[in-house]
Motif scaffolding. Structure first.
Motif, PDB file in Angstrom:
ATOM      1  N   LEU A   1       0.800  -1.220   0.000  1.00 15.51           N
ATOM      2  CA  LEU A   1       0.000   0.000   0.000  1.00 15.51           C
ATOM      3  C   LEU A   1       0.835   1.273   0.000  1.00 15.51           C
ATOM      4  O   LEU A   1       0.387   2.295  -0.506  1.00 15.51           O
ATOM      5  N   LEU A   2       2.025   1.244   0.589  1.00 14.86           N
ATOM      6  CA  LEU A   2       2.827   2.456   0.726  1.00 14.86           C
ATOM      7  C   LEU A   2       4.283   2.179   0.360  1.00 14.86           C
ATOM      8  O   LEU A   2       4.748   1.041   0.444  1.00 14.86           O
ATOM      9  N   ALA A   3       4.989   3.235  -0.025  1.00 18.31           N
ATOM     10  CA  ALA A   3       6.432   3.169  -0.236  1.00 18.31           C
ATOM     11  C   ALA A   3       6.994   4.504   0.229  1.00 18.31           C
ATOM     12  O   ALA A   3       7.018   5.479  -0.528  1.00 18.31           O
ATOM     13  N   LEU A   4       7.423   4.574   1.482  1.00 24.62           N
ATOM     14  CA  LEU A   4       7.822   5.833   2.109  1.00 24.62           C
ATOM     15  C   LEU A   4       9.274   5.818   2.585  1.00 24.62           C
ATOM     16  O   LEU A   4       9.660   6.613   3.436  1.00 24.62           O
ATOM     17  N   ASP A   5      10.077   4.895   2.063  1.00 22.74           N
ATOM     18  CA  ASP A   5      11.493   4.814   2.410  1.00 22.74           C
ATOM     19  C   ASP A   5      11.691   4.520   3.893  1.00 22.74           C
ATOM     20  O   ASP A   5      12.689   4.931   4.492  1.00 22.74           O
ATOM     21  N   MET A   6      10.741   3.796   4.486  1.00 24.53           N
ATOM     22  CA  MET A   6      10.840   3.419   5.893  1.00 24.53           C
ATOM     23  C   MET A   6      11.551   2.075   6.027  1.00 24.53           C
ATOM     24  O   MET A   6      11.428   1.212   5.162  1.00 24.53           O
ATOM     25  N   ARG A   7      12.270   1.878   7.135  1.00 24.60           N
ATOM     26  CA  ARG A   7      12.888   0.575   7.430  1.00 24.60           C
ATOM     27  C   ARG A   7      13.029   0.390   8.940  1.00 24.60           C
ATOM     28  O   ARG A   7      13.996  -0.150   9.428  1.00 24.60           O
ATOM     29  N   LEU A   8      12.015   0.845   9.659  1.00 21.94           N
ATOM     30  CA  LEU A   8      12.055   0.792  11.113  1.00 21.94           C
ATOM     31  C   LEU A   8      11.626  -0.561  11.660  1.00 21.94           C
ATOM     32  O   LEU A   8      12.090  -1.003  12.701  1.00 21.94           O
ATOM     33  N   GLY A   9      10.713  -1.239  10.971  1.00 18.71           N
ATOM     34  CA  GLY A   9      10.134  -2.447  11.551  1.00 18.71           C
ATOM     35  C   GLY A   9       9.069  -2.082  12.571  1.00 18.71           C
ATOM     36  O   GLY A   9       8.371  -1.081  12.422  1.00 18.71           O
ATOM     37  N   GLU A  10       8.911  -2.918  13.590  1.00 20.88           N
ATOM     38  CA  GLU A  10       7.976  -2.748  14.703  1.00 20.88           C
ATOM     39  C   GLU A  10       6.543  -2.456  14.256  1.00 20.88           C
ATOM     40  O   GLU A  10       5.789  -1.785  14.952  1.00 20.88           O
ATOM     41  N   ALA A  11       6.133  -2.954  13.073  1.00 17.07           N
ATOM     42  CA  ALA A  11       4.777  -2.787  12.530  1.00 17.07           C
ATOM     43  C   ALA A  11       4.454  -1.355  12.142  1.00 17.07           C
ATOM     44  O   ALA A  11       3.297  -1.041  11.869  1.00 17.07           O
ATOM     45  N   SER A  12       5.460  -0.485  12.083  1.00 15.86           N
ATOM     46  CA  SER A  12       5.190   0.933  11.818  1.00 15.86           C
ATOM     47  C   SER A  12       4.566   1.157  10.440  1.00 15.86           C
ATOM     48  O   SER A  12       3.628   1.946  10.301  1.00 15.86           O
ATOM     49  N   GLY A  13       5.076   0.479   9.418  1.00 14.26           N
ATOM     50  CA  GLY A  13       4.516   0.646   8.078  1.00 14.26           C
ATOM     51  C   GLY A  13       3.136   0.036   7.946  1.00 14.26           C
ATOM     52  O   GLY A  13       2.253   0.605   7.286  1.00 14.26           O
TER      53      GLY A  13
END
Length: 337
Positions: free
Chosen positions: A295-307
């Motif tokens: 659904l999203l592509a926001l350059d996130m790579r935090l994990g912990e279900a954030s995306g």
């Protein structure tokens, strides 16, 4: 694999419910009457149909959305694959419980409940370059924790993880399940430099070679190369299917945790979507292997279900449009001739 273990795993797969096509058809009939060109809301329309199909409702709802994070520690950290010590896992669990992490804020913002489930953080899995990560009993116990953490009647489940070393486990799972090279799957994780990533890829390559005898056995791959938290995610995905709950998977580690299911059942992940395409190396490739929309592509790579939690906002907008928009007849707008 010991007797009883195989029976337990087969029971998890037996008679899993399929989609409700009548509910999906009802959604599409309504979509055809709403005041917009056909298909003009793109993935929002697909998302509503997916929710209806797996909630088994003509009009999907998101009254109860749960964000569930599993945490575990990995013996492979002894190989120097992370710049952070394993103690960070327990410290971050405390941070989750104190509502101090990013996912706590996102869950609150999208109207979702949040919980974290630590799995024996004081006892890391075995170093999977030298032995299977878990014994059959440990693997079964972790699966059960994940399975039993899912609450029947939930409208949408968002899954995620926390665990120092788990991007190494995820890379090993992906290499064993889908092939390629270790360099295709090993990424920066919590902040490795180029030399660190190269070392991580070497560790992943050695681990998969060590367990080569299990390469075509998805359950064994999950047991030997995963972690307690990845096994728990796999159990939660299966429980959600059993209870007709659609699932949003988080990024690379969460997607890799669920990946053995697609090798066990061709439609095993049809009740899932992927919340976002992670910036972690390998996730875009994994998304393609899983054949599930992101659904999203926001350059996130935090994990912990954030995306996954953030993607709830997209599905809430989709449901609002579907339930709240006027039809052509109601708005007295001319439909196509």
């Amino acid at each position: 694999m010991m007797m009883g273990q195989a029976d337990f795993l087969e029971d998890l797969l037996r008679k899993l419910p399929g989609p409700d096509f009548e509910a999906a058809d009802a959604v599409m009939r309504r979509q055809a009457q709403l005041t917009k060109p056909p298909g003009s809301l793109g993935l929002l329309e697909e998302g509503v149909e997916w929710l209806a199909r797996w909630q088994r409702r003509d009009m999907p709802r998101l009254d109860q959305v749960d964000v569930l994070v599993f945490a575990g520690n990995h013996g492979v950290t002894a190989q120097g694959v992370s710049p952070y010590p394993a103690s960070v896992t327990e410290q971050m669990v405390a941070n989750f419980q104190a509502n101090g992490a990013a996912v706590n804020q996102i869950a609150r913002a999208v109207g979702a409940s949040f919980s974290v489930v630590p799995l024996q953080l004081e006892r890391p899995t075995a170093d999977f370059t030298q032995a299977p990560a878990m014994t059959p009993l440990e693997f079964r116990a972790a699966l059960r924790v994940g399975y039993e953490a899912v609450v029947p009647g939930t409208d949408l489940l968002c899954l995620g993880e926390m665990g120092i070393g788990n991007t190494t486990a995820a890379a090993a799972l992906c290499l064993a399940l889908f092939g390629g090279s270790a360099a295709d799957w090993a990424g920066r994780g919590t902040g490795l430099d180029a030399a660190g990533v190269a070392h991580k890829a070497d560790v992943v390559q050695r681990a998969v070679a060590f367990h080569a005898e299990a390469r075509y056995e998805p359950w064994e791959i999950a047991r030997r190369l995963g972690g307690r938290e990845t096994a728990a995610i796999l159990g939660a995905v299966l429980a959600a299917r059993r209870h007709s709950i659609p699932v949003l998977l988080d990024g690379f580690v969460c997607s890799a945790a669920a990946a053995p299911l697609i090798k066990l059942l061709a439609d095993g992940l049809d009740h899932t979507m992927i919340g976002h395409v992670s910036a972690e190396a390998g996730h875009r490739r994994l998304v393609a292997e899983l054949h599930r929309p992101a659904l999203l592509a926001l350059d996130m790579r935090l994990g912990e279900a954030s995306g996954a939690a953030l993607a709830v906002s997209i599905l809430r907008a989709a449901v609002a449009c579907h339930s709240g928009m006027a039809t052509f007849a109601e708005a007295q707008v001319d439909d196509r001739t």
